[in-house]
Scaffold this motif. Sequence first.
Motif, mmCIF file in Angstrom:
data_model
loop_
_atom_site.group_PDB
_atom_site.id
_atom_site.type_symbol
_atom_site.label_atom_id
_atom_site.label_comp_id
_atom_site.label_asym_id
_atom_site.label_seq_id
_atom_site.Cartn_x
_atom_site.Cartn_y
_atom_site.Cartn_z
ATOM 1 N N THR A 54 29.175 100.651 46.631
ATOM 2 C CA THR A 54 29.367 99.304 46.088
ATOM 3 C C THR A 54 29.425 99.302 44.564
ATOM 4 O O THR A 54 29.286 98.247 43.953
ATOM 5 C CB THR A 54 28.215 98.384 46.544
ATOM 6 O OG1 THR A 54 26.978 98.950 46.095
ATOM 7 C CG2 THR A 54 28.196 98.235 48.049
ATOM 8 N N ARG A 55 29.631 100.446 43.958
ATOM 9 C CA ARG A 55 29.642 100.536 42.488
ATOM 10 C C ARG A 55 31.025 100.919 41.990
ATOM 11 O O ARG A 55 31.632 101.841 42.504
ATOM 12 C CB ARG A 55 28.675 101.603 42.003
ATOM 13 C CG ARG A 55 27.258 101.326 42.308
ATOM 14 C CD ARG A 55 26.434 102.535 41.888
ATOM 15 N NE ARG A 55 25.078 102.409 42.331
ATOM 16 C CZ ARG A 55 24.102 101.848 41.637
ATOM 17 N NH1 ARG A 55 24.342 101.384 40.438
ATOM 18 N NH2 ARG A 55 22.898 101.749 42.126
ATOM 19 N N LYS A 56 31.436 100.256 40.968
ATOM 20 C CA LYS A 56 32.666 100.609 40.267
ATOM 21 C C LYS A 56 32.404 100.466 38.785
ATOM 22 O O LYS A 56 32.194 99.356 38.321
ATOM 23 C CB LYS A 56 33.836 99.710 40.684
ATOM 24 C CG LYS A 56 34.183 99.787 42.136
ATOM 25 C CD LYS A 56 34.710 101.129 42.533
ATOM 26 C CE LYS A 56 35.033 101.127 44.016
ATOM 27 N NZ LYS A 56 34.676 102.309 44.703
ATOM 28 N N PRO A 57 32.288 101.474 38.006
ATOM 29 C CA PRO A 57 32.355 102.891 38.379
ATOM 30 C C PRO A 57 31.045 103.343 39.010
ATOM 31 O O PRO A 57 29.995 102.736 38.808
ATOM 32 C CB PRO A 57 32.561 103.600 37.049
ATOM 33 C CG PRO A 57 31.889 102.724 36.054
ATOM 34 C CD PRO A 57 32.074 101.316 36.568
ATOM 35 N N GLY A 58 31.105 104.421 39.744
ATOM 36 C CA GLY A 58 29.928 104.952 40.408
ATOM 37 C C GLY A 58 29.073 105.790 39.470
ATOM 38 O O GLY A 58 29.477 106.152 38.366
ATOM 39 N N ILE A 59 27.866 106.103 39.926
ATOM 40 C CA ILE A 59 26.983 106.987 39.172
ATOM 41 C C ILE A 59 27.504 108.407 39.360
ATOM 42 O O ILE A 59 27.737 108.839 40.493
ATOM 43 C CB ILE A 59 25.533 106.887 39.696
ATOM 44 C CG1 ILE A 59 24.997 105.482 39.506
ATOM 45 C CG2 ILE A 59 24.636 107.905 38.998
ATOM 46 C CD1 ILE A 59 23.644 105.251 40.160
ATOM 47 N N PRO A 60 27.706 109.147 38.277
ATOM 48 C CA PRO A 60 28.230 110.509 38.423
ATOM 49 C C PRO A 60 27.229 111.434 39.119
ATOM 50 O O PRO A 60 26.020 111.263 39.000
ATOM 51 C CB PRO A 60 28.483 110.973 36.984
ATOM 52 C CG PRO A 60 27.819 109.989 36.104
ATOM 53 C CD PRO A 60 27.523 108.761 36.889
ATOM 54 N N LEU A 61 27.754 112.398 39.839
ATOM 55 C CA LEU A 61 26.937 113.389 40.528
ATOM 56 C C LEU A 61 26.244 114.274 39.491
ATOM 57 O O LEU A 61 26.898 114.852 38.637
ATOM 58 C CB LEU A 61 27.836 114.235 41.425
ATOM 59 C CG LEU A 61 27.171 115.151 42.417
ATOM 60 C CD1 LEU A 61 26.468 114.336 43.497
ATOM 61 C CD2 LEU A 61 28.201 116.058 43.054
ATOM 62 N N PRO A 62 24.903 114.356 39.545
ATOM 63 C CA PRO A 62 24.206 115.200 38.565
ATOM 64 C C PRO A 62 24.464 116.679 38.834
ATOM 65 O O PRO A 62 24.743 117.080 39.955
ATOM 66 C CB PRO A 62 22.729 114.858 38.770
ATOM 67 C CG PRO A 62 22.638 114.097 40.025
ATOM 68 C CD PRO A 62 23.997 113.652 40.418
#
Length: 143
Positions: free
Chosen positions: A65-73
């Motif tokens: 539900t996020r735009k932009p999403g949380i980047p993969l650590p």
Amino acid sequence: MKIILISILILASSCKSQKNLSQEIDDNGLTLLVQDGYFYTDTSETAVIKDEKALKAFFSRVNRTRKPGIPLPKVDFSKEVVLIACMGGQKTTAIPYLKMVENKDEETIIEVKMKGKSGQAIAYPFCVYKMPIVKNNIVFKSF
């Protein structure tokens, strides 16, 4: 008109609640990767992630539900594991945090606590940490 204005204020403030911190290491070896006020889950849950595939699956759920999403650590799974605590629906603005309280031969105990204040709105806070691999079982406890 008031409903639209309130909705806009809530959306604007929720974007600011996200903390994607770059490598905050605490004094017991845990490294904070992400803290945020929203990841929908009905109940609280914790997890130990030991591979890239499981981490990608978790973040795909977070970023639905996020735009932009949380980047993969970035995590080196040959040396580290990822610890996740999702608190479910809470009437709070508090964010969970993890702390290693005991590292014995049989198990490593990770304490799950909340930092912040209670509130009126329902939030679904979560946190993601990494730590060096341990050979014993990792156990989460809420205190």
